[in-house]
Design an enzyme around this catalytic site. Structure first.
Site, PDB file in Angstrom:
ATOM      1  N   LYS A  70      68.079  58.512  68.058  1.00 53.38           N
ATOM      2  CA  LYS A  70      67.105  57.739  67.015  1.00 53.38           C
ATOM      3  C   LYS A  70      66.715  58.549  66.016  1.00 53.38           C
ATOM      4  O   LYS A  70      66.484  58.130  64.753  1.00 53.38           O
ATOM      5  CB  LYS A  70      65.850  57.403  67.852  1.00 53.38           C
ATOM      6  CG  LYS A  70      66.161  56.326  68.994  1.00 53.38           C
ATOM      7  CD  LYS A  70      65.081  55.295  68.850  1.00 53.38           C
ATOM      8  CE  LYS A  70      65.729  53.902  69.425  1.00 53.38           C
ATOM      9  NZ  LYS A  70      64.684  53.218  70.222  1.00 53.38           N
TER      10      LYS A  70
ATOM     11  N   LYS B  47      76.468  50.802  73.304  1.00 57.16           N
ATOM     12  CA  LYS B  47      75.330  49.795  74.143  1.00 57.16           C
ATOM     13  C   LYS B  47      75.210  48.595  73.210  1.00 57.16           C
ATOM     14  O   LYS B  47      75.007  48.751  71.990  1.00 57.16           O
ATOM     15  CB  LYS B  47      74.124  50.475  74.389  1.00 57.16           C
ATOM     16  CG  LYS B  47      73.309  49.898  75.508  1.00 57.16           C
ATOM     17  CD  LYS B  47      72.059  50.773  75.310  1.00 57.16           C
ATOM     18  CE  LYS B  47      71.164  50.539  74.303  1.00 57.16           C
ATOM     19  NZ  LYS B  47      69.699  50.854  74.459  1.00 57.16           N
TER      20      LYS B  47
ATOM     21  N   LYS C 142      69.571  45.474  69.788  1.00 59.90           N
ATOM     22  CA  LYS C 142      68.945  44.621  68.916  1.00 59.90           C
ATOM     23  C   LYS C 142      69.343  45.122  67.399  1.00 59.90           C
ATOM     24  O   LYS C 142      69.188  44.451  66.724  1.00 59.90           O
ATOM     25  CB  LYS C 142      67.505  44.634  69.108  1.00 59.90           C
ATOM     26  CG  LYS C 142      67.005  45.506  70.249  1.00 59.90           C
ATOM     27  CD  LYS C 142      65.294  45.266  70.708  1.00 59.90           C
ATOM     28  CE  LYS C 142      65.054  46.036  71.774  1.00 59.90           C
ATOM     29  NZ  LYS C 142      64.153  45.950  72.580  1.00 59.90           N
TER      30      LYS C 142
END
Ligand code: TYM
Length: 348
Positions: A131, A213, A216
């Site tokens: 992130k 993965k 969203k």
């Protein structure tokens, strides 16, 4: 039945369940729409465990603000997510469902646990590394200490089991390390939680890039629970596969097909052998739409029920209000114990 007499409205069965059943905590960030990945990796298990365990299922909105959110969207998605929990089959009578920011003990315990977590431990978290690469302009302290808040979520309720997808395993392991360090210094404080990861669907991959993965933040590779049937079908028909034609599970050489097979099995309840046999003599042109259809049928009732529930804001409010009251009662018991152990003066 000590302590259950004040303003919280637990009936006798609930009180008994609290005392005898093992406890589950899990949550999902409302930082985007709920995805098929979260459904297959987490919610599906939550539904299957709700009778056997005393469960707390949370909309972890405090985790969501570690990356920038549009406030109105966050508010809308938090409510929608609660409605989706119910629409997926979680019974509000059986489970405590609530919104994290309504129970301030999460932040309070998080502070204490942060003082028992090492900088080096947090630096090793792969999600933090990913992130902070993705959001290089906003590597905030919350993003770094995020796993401490997650540990607080779990330990606050003396949880035995934490049903999550594969990507959260490292965070649950850190939570266990924090708990055992704390218990070593202050014996008998926390129950040691175990991760509970599904055999099928623990890591659903992106339809567009099956080596990453499903998440969203990648709209075309990701199916969201509220997607319309035609959008679901389009995404599956365009799913990346390989240049062979055999429908068989081989994660290394055929990641796209293996992902679709996993989704098909998780959606229909079939085993991998059954799914492979079903499509043994069929090409991708038959297989891909068949997976799409299975997902359309899986999600149809969830989407319809969510839409219905969202028209009844008063009902949703009653669920999250009652949930927060019950959660807060349980959370307080742990927080008091922790405050006492670390040497804070009791409020009296
Ligand atoms: P989050 O919001 O990213 O994801 C929610 C849950 O869905 C699972 N999941 C997946 N499973 C399989 N395949 C995928 N593609 C996929 N994408 C998501 C995740 O593993 C997770 O179980 N930190 C957590 C939320 C959290 C939490 C907690 C969880 C906060 N506090 C305490 C358990 C206990 C998170 O970001 O999940």
């Amino acid at each position: 039945m000590t302590g259950f007499s004040h303003k919280h409205s637990m009936n006798k069965r609930e009180v008994l369940d609290m005392e005898t059943k093992k406890r589950i905590f899990s949550g999902i960030k409302p930082s985007g729409e709920l995805t098929l990945g979260s459904y297959m990796g987490a919610i599906k298990n939550w539904v299957s465990l709700q009778d056997e365990y005393e469960c707390l299922y949370c909309v972890v909105d405090m985790h969501a603000i570690t990356v920038r959110q549009v406030p109105a969207d966050l508010r809308r998605r938090s409510l929608e997510q609660l409605a989706q929990y119910i629409a997926c089959g979680l019974d509000p009578e059986k489970n405590i469902m609530f919104i994290q920011s309504h129970v301030p003990q999460h932040a309070e315990l998080s502070w204490v646990l942060g003082c028992y977590t090492q900088f080096g431990e947090l630096s090793r978290m792969t999600q933090f590394k990913d992130k902070s690469q993705k959001h290089a302009d906003n590597i905030n302290a919350g993003l770094f200490t995020y796993p401490v808040l997650m540990a607080a979520d779990i330990l606050l309720y003396q949880s035995d089991l934490v049903p999550v997808g594969d990507d959260q395993k490292q965070h649950v392991e850190l939570c266990r390390d924090i708990a055992s360090r704390f218990n070593f210094l202050f014996p008998d404080t926390f129950t040691m939680p175990e991760p509970f990861i599904p055999k099928m669907g623990a890591r659903i991959m992106s339809l567009g890039a099956p080596d990453t993965k499903m998440s969203k933040s990648d709209p075309e590779g990701c199916v969201i629970l509220m997607d319309k049937p035609e959008d679901i079908m389009r995404k599956f028909k365009r799913a990346v596969t390989d240049c062979e034609s055999a429908v068989r599970f081989d994660k290394v050489n055929k990641p796209g097909i293996s992902n679709l097979l996993t989704i098909y099995c998780a959606a229909t309840g079939k085993t991998m052998e059954e799914a492979e046999a079903e499509f043994a003599d069929k090409g991708y042109g038959v297989f891909k739409p068949a997976v799409g259809e299975a997902v359309v049928e899986l999600l149809r009732p969830i989407r319809e029920e969510t839409t219905r529930l969202l028209t009844d804001k008063a009902y949703l409010e009653s669920i999250y209000k009652e949930g927060a009251e019950k959660a807060s009662y349980l959370a307080n018991k742990t927080l008091r114990k922790v405050y006492k152990k670390v040497g804070f003066v009791p409020r009296g």
